[in-house]
Design an enzyme around this catalytic site. Structure first.
Site, PDB file in Angstrom:
ATOM      1  CG  LEU A  88      -1.642   9.801   4.528  1.00 56.80           C
ATOM      2  CD1 LEU A  88      -1.794  10.921   3.503  1.00 56.80           C
ATOM      3  CD2 LEU A  88      -2.962   9.575   5.260  1.00 56.80           C
ATOM      4  CG  HIS A  89      -0.315   2.300   4.914  1.00 54.65           C
ATOM      5  ND1 HIS A  89      -0.320   2.873   6.151  1.00 54.65           N
ATOM      6  CD2 HIS A  89      -0.800   1.048   5.076  1.00 54.65           C
ATOM      7  CE1 HIS A  89      -0.786   2.006   7.039  1.00 54.65           C
ATOM      8  NE2 HIS A  89      -1.092   0.897   6.413  1.00 54.65           N
ATOM      9  NE  ARG A  90      -5.253   1.845   7.470  1.00 57.72           N
ATOM     10  CZ  ARG A  90      -4.934   0.754   8.142  1.00 57.72           C
ATOM     11  NH1 ARG A  90      -5.166  -0.434   7.618  1.00 57.72           N
ATOM     12  NH2 ARG A  90      -4.383   0.824   9.318  1.00 57.72           N
ATOM     13  NE  ARG A 112      -1.595   0.201  -0.632  1.00 57.72           N
ATOM     14  CZ  ARG A 112      -2.160  -0.957  -0.940  1.00 57.72           C
ATOM     15  NH1 ARG A 112      -1.842  -2.041  -0.293  1.00 57.72           N
ATOM     16  NH2 ARG A 112      -3.061  -1.020  -1.886  1.00 57.72           N
ATOM     17  CG  ASP A 121      -3.762   5.856   6.101  1.00 57.05           C
ATOM     18  OD1 ASP A 121      -2.679   5.436   6.566  1.00 57.05           O
ATOM     19  OD2 ASP A 121      -3.993   5.932   4.871  1.00 57.05           O
TER      20      ASP A 121
END
Ligand code: UD1
Length: 364
Positions: free
Chosen positions: A204-206, A239, A281
């Site tokens: 997950l990084h969006r 991130r 994602d």
């Protein structure tokens, strides 16, 4: 003829590798590679060049991180002199990251032909930076290489002339096909202590999922809860790592949720192949799980890759606890289906692109 490829971020590298190989076999072509430096950590960049056998870039623009405007502008400023010096016949750009649109803008304004690898995908979600990058890049491109027929239809609907569009297939799958045997051989599930279990692999990084603290906390709590059913392995993008640190979140006692550093390509693939479920994602994982027949939950309101839902194993879920837990348990209870065979997801997309660029072939 000089062909110049511009890459910058992790998902670009798997798309460049097969094409670099295909072009290396064509003596009429000099292939110049420019790395923008958008991703610069060794585990986000160098590892992939080494593993995928990509030649060392002739130029590294070393732009690093920044706001979208600052990063895009820095790439444009530093890429323009490279373009003027190298005088390429075509500039090739990949996917939908800031490096893609920045390089396309520079080339188009210098009157150099732009080729977009992975053209025509549309989420229709204008809040995603990638959607803006995709639409603008396609508008600037002279050659549009699409991974699927829905992408061809999107481009036609936007008025792109048919002679610019080539349905070459999915180049990300080229890398997967080349690497699959080695990935299985690697035995990453054993090394991570999850062999034989229906473990869950998460990425997950969006910004939409991880930048808002409440949303990130809910997602992490959900994954921790899920880990009481099956082990959860979560290689964490830088991130996301930074946001988790800001949040000060720690897993509850007894949770089998493991936060890992970002993984090399083969190791991630090795975990993906044997996973009971993928929660993501990412765009690439939606495609890879479809090819592999591994159930996938995509934590997003929309996808630019609808074929992974209509024909593949992918399903969109809202970023909410109940929705994710229910979908994960349903996926766990559903018998595995054979992986679908998607048109031109066959490991030969790069050869088709090379044939268009060098021999003037057409793929409609
Ligand atoms: C970018 C792409 C996204 C893609 C993702 C894959 C854009 C708009 N987004 O997002 O589409 O799915 O790459 O990974 O281009 N950072 C590091 N080390 C690095 C790179 C980044 O620590 O090597 C950190 C920095 O704090 C940086 C943040 O990650 O500010 C975001 O990096 P950035 O390149 O802006 O976007 P991604 O989230 O990686």
């Amino acid at each position: 003829m000089i062909l110049l490829s511009v890459v910058g971020a992790r998902p670009n590298f798997m798309k460049l590798a097969p094409l670099a190989r295909a072009l290396a076999g064509r003596p009429a072509v000099e292939h110049v590679i420019v790395h923008t430096g958008q991703h610069y950590d060794a585990e986000m960049s160098d590892t992939f060049f080494a593993e995928l056998g990509i030649p060392r870039p002739q130029f590294n623009l070393e732009v690093g991180s920044g706001s979208h405007a600052a990063q895009t502008a820095a790439i444009m400023q530093r890429f323009e002199p490279v373009c003027l010096g190298a005088k390429p016949g075509v500039v090739l750009v990949y996917g939908d990251v800031n490096s893609t649109v920045a390089a396309a803008l520079v080339a188009a304004k210098l009157g150099i032909r732009v080729a977009h690898v992975e053209a025509g995908l549309r989420s229709r979600d204008w809040t995603m930076p990638e959607e803006i990058n995709r639409v603008v890049t396609d508008r600037l491109a002279d050659l549009l290489f699409t991974p699927s027929r829905d992408a061809v239809l999107n481009l036609r609907a936007e008025g792109v002339p048919d002679d610019r569009i080539h349905f070459v297939g999915n180049i990300m799958i080229d890398s997967l096909v080349t690497s699959l045997a080695a990935a299985r051989e690697l035995g990453a599930p054993r090394r991570h202590g999850v062999e034989g279990s229906r473990y869950v692999l998460v990425t997950l990084h969006r910004p939409g999922n991880v930048d808002a603290p409440d949303s990130l906390r809910e997602l992490l709590d959900t994954l921790a809860e899920l880990s009481f059913d099956a082990p959860v392995l979560f290689p964490v993008h830088p991130r996301t790592r930074a946001r988790i640190r800001d949040l000060g979140w720690t897993a509850p006692a007894g949770a089998r949720l493991r936060l890992l550093d970002p993984l090399p390509y083969l190791e991630l693939l090795s975990l993906e192949v044997s996973a009971g479920l993928v929660v993501t994602d990412s765009g690439g994982l939606q495609e890879e799980t479809t090819y592999l027949g591994v159930p996938c939950l995509t934590v997003r309101p929309s996808t630019e890759r609808p074929i992974t839902c209509s024909e593949g194993t992918n399903r969109l879920v809202p970023a909410r606890r109940e929705a994710i837990l229910a979908a994960a348990r349903e996926a766990g209870a559903t018998a595995a289906r054979p992986a679908p065979v998607l048109e031109r997801w066959d490991g030969r997309a790069a050869e088709r692109i090379a044939a268009v660029l060098v021999d003037g072939a057409r793929y409609s």
